[in-house]
Design an enzyme around this catalytic site. Structure first.
Site, PDB file in Angstrom:
ATOM      1  N   TYR A 269       0.861  -1.188   0.000  1.00  0.00           N
ATOM      2  CA  TYR A 269       0.000   0.000   0.000  1.00  0.00           C
ATOM      3  C   TYR A 269       0.897   1.238   0.000  1.00  0.00           C
ATOM      4  CZ  TYR A 269      -4.027  -2.947   1.266  1.00  0.00           C
ATOM      5  OH  TYR A 269      -5.022  -3.904   1.289  1.00  0.00           O
TER       6      TYR A 269
HETATM    7  N1  NAP Z   1      -6.900  -7.822   0.872  1.00  0.00           N
HETATM    8  C1  NAP Z   1      -7.052  -7.130  -0.213  1.00  0.00           C
HETATM    9  O1  NAP Z   1      -6.708  -7.569  -1.307  1.00  0.00           O
HETATM   10  C2  NAP Z   1      -7.668  -5.760  -0.127  1.00  0.00           C
HETATM   11  C3  NAP Z   1      -8.081  -5.097  -1.291  1.00  0.00           C
HETATM   12  C4  NAP Z   1      -8.664  -3.825  -1.152  1.00  0.00           C
HETATM   13  C5  NAP Z   1      -8.810  -3.261   0.108  1.00  0.00           C
HETATM   14  N2  NAP Z   1      -8.371  -3.934   1.209  1.00  0.00           N
HETATM   15  C6  NAP Z   1      -8.499  -3.341   2.578  1.00  0.00           C
HETATM   16  O2  NAP Z   1      -9.805  -2.831   2.757  1.00  0.00           O
HETATM   17  C7  NAP Z   1      -9.748  -1.447   3.094  1.00  0.00           C
HETATM   18  C8  NAP Z   1     -10.978  -0.752   2.544  1.00  0.00           C
HETATM   19  O3  NAP Z   1     -11.038  -0.937   1.128  1.00  0.00           O
HETATM   20  P1  NAP Z   1     -11.565   0.223   0.209  1.00  0.00           P
HETATM   21  O4  NAP Z   1     -10.779   1.468   0.454  1.00  0.00           O
HETATM   22  O5  NAP Z   1     -11.626  -0.292  -1.171  1.00  0.00           O
HETATM   23  O6  NAP Z   1     -13.037   0.398   0.847  1.00  0.00           O
HETATM   24  P2  NAP Z   1     -14.364   1.076   0.304  1.00  0.00           P
HETATM   25  O7  NAP Z   1     -15.128   1.438   1.520  1.00  0.00           O
HETATM   26  O8  NAP Z   1     -15.051   0.222  -0.677  1.00  0.00           O
HETATM   27  O9  NAP Z   1     -13.893   2.382  -0.452  1.00  0.00           O
HETATM   28  C9  NAP Z   1     -13.286   3.426   0.252  1.00  0.00           C
HETATM   29  C10 NAP Z   1     -13.347   4.689  -0.578  1.00  0.00           C
HETATM   30  O10 NAP Z   1     -14.704   5.110  -0.738  1.00  0.00           O
HETATM   31  C11 NAP Z   1     -14.820   6.500  -0.465  1.00  0.00           C
HETATM   32  N3  NAP Z   1     -15.526   6.623   0.823  1.00  0.00           N
HETATM   33  C12 NAP Z   1     -15.287   5.949   1.978  1.00  0.00           C
HETATM   34  N4  NAP Z   1     -16.172   6.282   2.927  1.00  0.00           N
HETATM   35  C13 NAP Z   1     -17.005   7.173   2.378  1.00  0.00           C
HETATM   36  C14 NAP Z   1     -18.141   7.855   2.857  1.00  0.00           C
HETATM   37  N5  NAP Z   1     -18.589   7.664   4.087  1.00  0.00           N
HETATM   38  N6  NAP Z   1     -18.772   8.727   2.017  1.00  0.00           N
HETATM   39  C15 NAP Z   1     -18.331   8.910   0.767  1.00  0.00           C
HETATM   40  N7  NAP Z   1     -17.260   8.292   0.242  1.00  0.00           N
HETATM   41  C16 NAP Z   1     -16.595   7.411   1.036  1.00  0.00           C
HETATM   42  C17 NAP Z   1     -13.384   7.029  -0.398  1.00  0.00           C
HETATM   43  O11 NAP Z   1     -12.917   7.309  -1.722  1.00  0.00           O
HETATM   44  P3  NAP Z   1     -13.154   8.680  -2.518  1.00  0.00           P
HETATM   45  O12 NAP Z   1     -13.265   9.777  -1.494  1.00  0.00           O
HETATM   46  O13 NAP Z   1     -11.986   8.777  -3.391  1.00  0.00           O
HETATM   47  O14 NAP Z   1     -14.447   8.476  -3.261  1.00  0.00           O
HETATM   48  C18 NAP Z   1     -12.627   5.830   0.116  1.00  0.00           C
HETATM   49  O15 NAP Z   1     -11.275   5.850  -0.204  1.00  0.00           O
HETATM   50  C19 NAP Z   1      -8.407  -0.978   2.521  1.00  0.00           C
HETATM   51  O16 NAP Z   1      -7.915   0.170   3.176  1.00  0.00           O
HETATM   52  C20 NAP Z   1      -7.537  -2.189   2.795  1.00  0.00           C
HETATM   53  O17 NAP Z   1      -7.098  -2.184   4.132  1.00  0.00           O
HETATM   54  C21 NAP Z   1      -7.815  -5.175   1.114  1.00  0.00           C
END
Ligand code: NAP
Length: 366
Positions: free
Chosen positions: A68
């Site tokens: 990351y």
């Molecule tokens: N194991 C794996 O392969 C893998 C893969 C992916 C993720 N992960 C883990 O899962 C965590 C979460 O994944 P993700 O970041 O993809 O989660 P997600 O909740 O699907 O997307 C997060 C993104 O959505 C937007 N967001 C989040 N909360 C919001 C809200 N309340 N209102 C409006 N927009 C919002 C933000 O982006 P914008 O502001 O840019 O729209 C944020 O960066 C990662 O940090 C990581 O630790 C693991």
């Protein structure tokens, strides 16, 4: 209440292990300049503020990975935060190994003994700690025999550098194979699976949730908001806001993935997705919750889930997402969301689901 009307998260054991974590885990993928060139990632100061706030709200569980951010920057920010502002023993830290930090190193990838032992030392250094609570394989490695991987990770548990081991992004047979091989070889059992799981990704239910349920593994869903799609900020005619992840993927379609980097256009013309968003909005209005909270809450109420890995780029997003704890969707609301997000299972799941109903056992198949 933890702060400003936000309820404190509750605590769960991770699967059948003795490790206790808050039901909302803070994902650190938004920390540091991204290798993909995504705009608006959190700098060190904001990353520290987000972690401070998360702990203040009652969370104890932070998830990162060696890949990351550029050159492990996310792990470095978690490490500098722990060193300056946090008692290490009060937080549970997970990180991952599999993908390359240095793409030029021929042995700097995969799940070989050589790479895992190198990667764990580098992660410990960046995290400024002498142990990792949960060490995940980030994905299956077709180039290394699983026994080599399992024995290496078991050695790390025995040495104390790693407390527990988990898998991420594996298929059902791979996860079952891990469980069985650990058993056969007399190694410490793995405790959890981190998998993509959300109202817009239910294929995880085809096999993985069954393995977790039957084998006592905790499920930790990632991308609970499908990269921003389940927040209400996009819709059929509402384009992704400038600077958002979804806008970035639209401008850089080569970055699109079926995981955390979905396409705006693909979902924007999908009738089922738009209907699902309408239902989420309706339920949200009825009970005074945001769409993000509904999406995360739906996961929290699934029986195999130990903790949902949330992502946030701002303090406001963090507060919003942490507000998914401390209340419940009714069974009727859960059913409505299940129905609106259901996917037609492909073969052979379709036959098994239909024909298996008359022979279903409610408890474990063991
Ligand atoms: N194991 C794996 O392969 C893998 C893969 C992916 C993720 N992960 C883990 O899962 C965590 C979460 O994944 P993700 O970041 O993809 O989660 P997600 O909740 O699907 O997307 C997060 C993104 O959505 C937007 N967001 C989040 N909360 C919001 C809200 N309340 N209102 C409006 N927009 C919002 C933000 O982006 P914008 O502001 O840019 O729209 C944020 O960066 C990662 O940090 C990581 O630790 C693991």
């Amino acid at each position: 209440m933890a702060s400003a009307g936000i309820a404190k998260p509750s605590f769960n054991f991770v699967g059948s292990s003795g490790l206790r974590v808050s039901n909302l885990c803070l994902g650190a993928m938004t920390f540091g300049e991204s290798t993909l060139g995504v705009p608006g990632q959190c700098d060190e100061h904001l990353s520290h503020q987000i972690m401070d706030r998360y702990v203040e709200l009652g969370g104890n569980f932070i998830d990162t990975a060696n890949v990351y951010g550029q050159a492990g920057i996310s792990e470095k920010y978690v490490g500098s935060w722990m060193a300056k502002r946090q008692n290490r023993n009060d937080v549970v830290i997970s990180t991952k190994v599999r993908f390359p930090v240095d793409p030029n190193n021929e042995n700097g990838r995969g799940l070989s003994r050589r790479h895992i032992l190198q990667a764990v030392e580098e992660s410990l250094q960046r995290l400024q700690t002498d142990y990792i609570d949960i060490y995940y394989i980030h994905c299956w490695d077709q180039g290394t025999r699983i026994e080599e991987t399992l024995r290496t990770l078991d050695d790390l548990v025995r040495s104390g550098k790693v407390r527990y081991v988990g898998a991420s992004s594996v298929t059902g047979w791979q996860l079952q194979k891990i469980v069985e091989e650990c058993r056969r070889l007399g190694l410490n059992p793995w405790i959890c699976l981190q998998a993509q799981y959300s109202l817009l990704c239910r294929s995880t239910e085809f096999e993985l949730t069954d393995v977790c349920r039957n084998e006592g593994l905790g499920l930790l869903p990632w991308s609970p908001l499908k990269g921003g799609w389940l927040t209400g900020k996009v819709g059929c005619s509402v384009k992704p806001p400038e600077g958002s992840r979804l806008a970035y993927v639209e401008a850089n379609p080569e970055r699109r993935s079926t995981g955390a980097w979905p396409s705006y256009k693909e979902f924007a013309k999908d009738e089922q997705v738009l209907q699902l968003l309408d239902i989420m909005e309706k339920i949200g209005k009825e009970i005074g919750k945001t769409m993000s909270q509904i999406a995360i809450r739906w996961l929290l109420q699934k029986d195999t889930v130990s903790s949902v890995v949330i992502g946030a780029k701002t303090l406001q997003q963090l507060d919003d997402n942490m507000g998914a704890s401390g209340w419940e969707l009714t069974q009727q609301q859960m059913d409505e969301l299940d129905e609106a997000s259901k996917v037609e299972p492909p073969y052979p799941y379709e036959i098994i689901t239909k024909m298996g109903k008359d022979r279903k056992r409610e408890n474990s198949c063991r």
